[in-house]
Design a protein around this motif. Structure first.
Motif, PDB file in Angstrom:
ATOM      1  N   ALA A 154      41.332  46.764  35.314  1.00  0.00           N
ATOM      2  CA  ALA A 154      41.663  45.820  36.384  1.00  0.00           C
ATOM      3  C   ALA A 154      43.038  46.107  36.978  1.00  0.00           C
ATOM      4  O   ALA A 154      43.254  45.953  38.170  1.00  0.00           O
ATOM      5  CB  ALA A 154      41.610  44.387  35.848  1.00  0.00           C
ATOM      6  N   MET A 185      39.459  46.400  29.544  1.00  0.00           N
ATOM      7  CA  MET A 185      39.083  45.831  30.841  1.00  0.00           C
ATOM      8  C   MET A 185      40.319  45.498  31.669  1.00  0.00           C
ATOM      9  O   MET A 185      40.337  45.683  32.882  1.00  0.00           O
ATOM     10  CB  MET A 185      38.287  44.526  30.650  1.00  0.00           C
ATOM     11  CG  MET A 185      36.992  44.659  29.887  1.00  0.00           C
ATOM     12  SD  MET A 185      35.892  45.826  30.641  1.00  0.00           S
ATOM     13  CE  MET A 185      35.784  46.985  29.322  1.00  0.00           C
ATOM     14  N   GLN A 186      41.330  44.984  30.992  1.00  0.00           N
ATOM     15  CA  GLN A 186      42.542  44.601  31.725  1.00  0.00           C
ATOM     16  C   GLN A 186      43.213  45.839  32.310  1.00  0.00           C
ATOM     17  O   GLN A 186      43.765  45.787  33.398  1.00  0.00           O
ATOM     18  CB  GLN A 186      43.514  43.859  30.800  1.00  0.00           C
ATOM     19  CG  GLN A 186      43.101  42.430  30.506  1.00  0.00           C
ATOM     20  CD  GLN A 186      41.901  42.344  29.581  1.00  0.00           C
ATOM     21  OE1 GLN A 186      41.703  43.205  28.719  1.00  0.00           O
ATOM     22  NE2 GLN A 186      41.090  41.317  29.742  1.00  0.00           N
ATOM     23  N   ILE A 202      31.612  42.513  30.581  1.00  0.00           N
ATOM     24  CA  ILE A 202      33.051  42.290  30.724  1.00  0.00           C
ATOM     25  C   ILE A 202      33.511  40.948  30.166  1.00  0.00           C
ATOM     26  O   ILE A 202      34.688  40.751  29.936  1.00  0.00           O
ATOM     27  CB  ILE A 202      33.532  42.455  32.184  1.00  0.00           C
ATOM     28  CG1 ILE A 202      32.915  41.403  33.099  1.00  0.00           C
ATOM     29  CG2 ILE A 202      33.257  43.851  32.701  1.00  0.00           C
ATOM     30  CD1 ILE A 202      33.477  41.470  34.505  1.00  0.00           C
ATOM     31  N   ILE A 232      34.546  43.204  40.663  1.00  0.00           N
ATOM     32  CA  ILE A 232      33.925  43.405  39.355  1.00  0.00           C
ATOM     33  C   ILE A 232      34.484  42.426  38.320  1.00  0.00           C
ATOM     34  O   ILE A 232      33.736  41.833  37.540  1.00  0.00           O
ATOM     35  CB  ILE A 232      34.142  44.857  38.856  1.00  0.00           C
ATOM     36  CG1 ILE A 232      33.385  45.833  39.745  1.00  0.00           C
ATOM     37  CG2 ILE A 232      33.759  45.003  37.384  1.00  0.00           C
ATOM     38  CD1 ILE A 232      31.956  46.122  39.351  1.00  0.00           C
ATOM     39  N   PHE A 233      35.788  42.222  38.329  1.00  0.00           N
ATOM     40  CA  PHE A 233      36.376  41.418  37.260  1.00  0.00           C
ATOM     41  C   PHE A 233      36.475  39.930  37.585  1.00  0.00           C
ATOM     42  O   PHE A 233      36.806  39.129  36.713  1.00  0.00           O
ATOM     43  CB  PHE A 233      37.737  41.981  36.840  1.00  0.00           C
ATOM     44  CG  PHE A 233      37.595  43.318  36.150  1.00  0.00           C
ATOM     45  CD1 PHE A 233      36.934  43.413  34.940  1.00  0.00           C
ATOM     46  CD2 PHE A 233      38.079  44.476  36.732  1.00  0.00           C
ATOM     47  CE1 PHE A 233      36.764  44.636  34.305  1.00  0.00           C
ATOM     48  CE2 PHE A 233      37.928  45.711  36.104  1.00  0.00           C
ATOM     49  CZ  PHE A 233      37.261  45.788  34.888  1.00  0.00           C
ATOM     50  N   THR A 234      36.220  39.552  38.829  1.00  0.00           N
ATOM     51  CA  THR A 234      36.220  38.113  39.110  1.00  0.00           C
ATOM     52  C   THR A 234      34.807  37.590  39.345  1.00  0.00           C
ATOM     53  O   THR A 234      34.484  36.495  38.909  1.00  0.00           O
ATOM     54  CB  THR A 234      37.097  37.745  40.328  1.00  0.00           C
ATOM     55  OG1 THR A 234      36.614  38.447  41.471  1.00  0.00           O
ATOM     56  CG2 THR A 234      38.545  38.106  40.087  1.00  0.00           C
TER      57      THR A 234
END
Ligand SMILES: Nc1ncnc2c1ncn2[C@@H]1O[C@H](COP(=O)(O)OP(=O)(O)OP(=O)(O)O)[C@@H](O)[C@H]1O
Ligand SMILES: [Mg+2]
Lengths: 261, 226
Positions: free
Chosen positions: A220, A216-217, A256, A243-245
């Motif tokens: 990102a 995921m990182q 996630i 998406i990641f926040t």
């Protein structure tokens, strides 16, 4: 070269409409519609088996190479239908290069010939031009320093991570418009991973890149948009930062944040 | 926590619960300090005021300790989405909570100063302000820890009344000091107390806004108030 067949236009915009694909009677993708801007890095995430690799392979018509495979719907590259029967899939695959989940250097070829493998079919290069190209591609793939003294050795003599970078170099050597990368870093150490990520970001703008990753990182870090695929459906496709926040869909959120049920 | 679903890695759940537990504790202590400081001010209780000043070290220690815990979890887990928001917001919230603790100390200091003078008189509006701000701190904390968006919105609404009371107290003090130059010195102390309490309300508002950010996933600050 078959003069009857058209070459796709350059650019790298991809639009898929309702892609339904699978194997035999089993449907794996249930209607994926996505619009990908040229020069953007798009990350594709989702659990194992959700259809990420299948989707990528639909984009450059590698999916149809599996005998039992079927596909419906449409894929357009710069407005041109990829599944147009008059379009030569070999040319398409030069425009839409692919780096596979497992490294697959040509076993009988040297490191140098592996890099040039995509070119020698059509282009006649002078040796000096070829040398330059090999060095540039291997540099881009962060492999040059490790192999510059043994370019004549077999590609298979490299370690797994090195083979992967060799395959990246091979796909870059033909100067594609689109680069499909299927977990390109899964066999790489953190240094090579950082260099590949750096490469992806330096290619962004000139190349359209779609990268499948389980990290995921990494998604990102390198992508500007991220698509979350679940059981063959596109759950969410949005700005990576969103998406990641704060993803919109609870299923994205659960995936996630590591809540797998 | 709002999500009923737990992390596949259960230890991660425990780590987040620990953060939640510690910030709740920190908030409770700071809230109690503020309550005590307002009580000490109202009753000019210098013993109580001195006790409050000692408690501040506890709040400061918790602030560092929670920051450290969050950093470790971020480094280890590289959290995403609601987990990421929670941890980052905790690191912001501890700053506000720590300030609330500081304000309790400031109010206590003024109480000590005031105890040496003879300014009496009823400060009804000021106690009322204190009570509202206190409820804002407590509910702001609870809204954040429990991801209670509705409660957070309630907290934000109470600010208007605090502002109204503050303006009233301020005006009353100016009038008083105009009539009685002998108490100007003390009047200024009372005025600072009012100012400090009003500021504690602002920190409570921040907590409520973090609660909303935690739940909704976007920063609503500076949208409705300015
Ligand atoms: N050649 C094939 N023949 C039959 N079924 C296949 C074939 N390739 C893939 N599948 C099936 O299609 C589904 C999707 O596979 P795919 O490889 O696209 O998943 P993925 O998302 O890339 O997973 P991973 O993250 O594990 O690579 C799986 O259920 C898989 O079993
Ligand atoms: Mg795959």
């Amino acid at each position: 070269m078959n003069v009857e067949q058209k070459e796709p236009a350059r650019g790298g915009a991809i639009e898929t409409r309702e892609i339904v694909a699978g194997f035999d009677t089993r449907e794996v993708l249930h209607g994926i519609s996505m619009q990908i801007q040229p020069g953007q890095v798009t990350a594709l995430i989702g659990p194992s088996g959700c259809g990420k690799s299948t989707f990528l392979r639909c984009l450059n018509r590698m999916h149809e190479l599996v005998p039992s495979a079927f596909i419906r719907g449409s894929v357009q590259l710069d407005g041109q239908e990829v599944y147009d029967p008059e379009l030569d899939p070999v040319f398409l695959r030069r425009r839409v290069g692919m780096v596979f989940q497992k490294p697959n250097p040509f076993p009988s070829m040297s490191i140098r010939d592996n890099v040039l493998a995509g070119l020698t079919l059509t282009n006649r290069l002078k040796a000096s031009e070829a040398d330059l190209l090999v060095e540039r591609a291997l540099n881009q793939a962060a492999l040059w320093d490790e192999v510059k003294d043994r370019l004549k050795s077999p590609g298979m003599s490299l370690s797994g991570g090195q083979q992967q970078r060799l395959c990246i170099a091979r796909s870059l050597a033909v100067d594609p418009d689109v680069l499909l990368m299927d977990e390109p870093c899964s066999a790489l150490d953190p240094i090579a991973t950082a260099r590949v990520e750096d490469l992806i970001q330096s290619l962004a703008g000139d190349y359209t890149i779609i990268i499948v990753t389980h990290n995921m990182q990494q998604a990102a870090r390198v992508s500007s948009r991220t698509a979350f695929l679940l059981s063959g459906e596109l759950v969410e496709f949005a700005e990576t930062n969103t998406i990641f926040t704060s993803p919109r869909d609870q299923r994205t959120e659960d995936y996630i944040t590591g809540k797998f049920g | 926590m709002p999500d009923l679903k737990s992390h596949t890695d259960k230890i991660f759940d425990k780590e987040l619960a620990e953060v939640s537990h510690r910030i709740e504790r920190m908030g409770t202590i700071a809230g109690d300090m503020l309550a005590a400081s307002v009580r000490a001010f109202n009753t000019r209780n210098t013993t109580l005021a001195r006790e409050i000043m000692d408690e501040d070290t506890q709040v400061n220690r918790l602030e560092k300790n929670i920051d450290q815990l969050c950093l470790e979890i971020i480094a280890k887990r590289q959290p995403m989405a609601s987990d990421l928001r929670f941890l980052v917001l905790v690191m912001k919230a501890v700053v506000d909570i720590e300030r609330i603790g500081d304000i309790a100390v400031n109010v206590s200091e003024r109480t000590m100063d005031l105890s040496r003078g003879a300014l009496t008189g009823s400060w009804e509006e000021l106690s009322e302000m204190g009570a509202i701000v206190l409820s804002m701190v407590r509910d702001g904390m609870r809204a954040f820890v429990e991801s209670d968006e509705v409660l957070a919105c309630e907290v934000l609404k109470r600010d208007a009344e605090v502002d109204r009371l503050f303006v009233k107290v301020f005006a009353d003090l100016i009038e008083l000091m105009g009539n009685r130059p002998d108490v100007i010195n003390l009047g200024i102390h009372v005025q600072s107390v009012a100012k400090w309490i009003e500021r504690a309300g602002d920190h409570a508002m921040n907590l409520a806004e973090y609660a909303i950010f935690r739940v909704k996933g976007h920063d609503g600050r500076h949208a409705g108030r300015s």
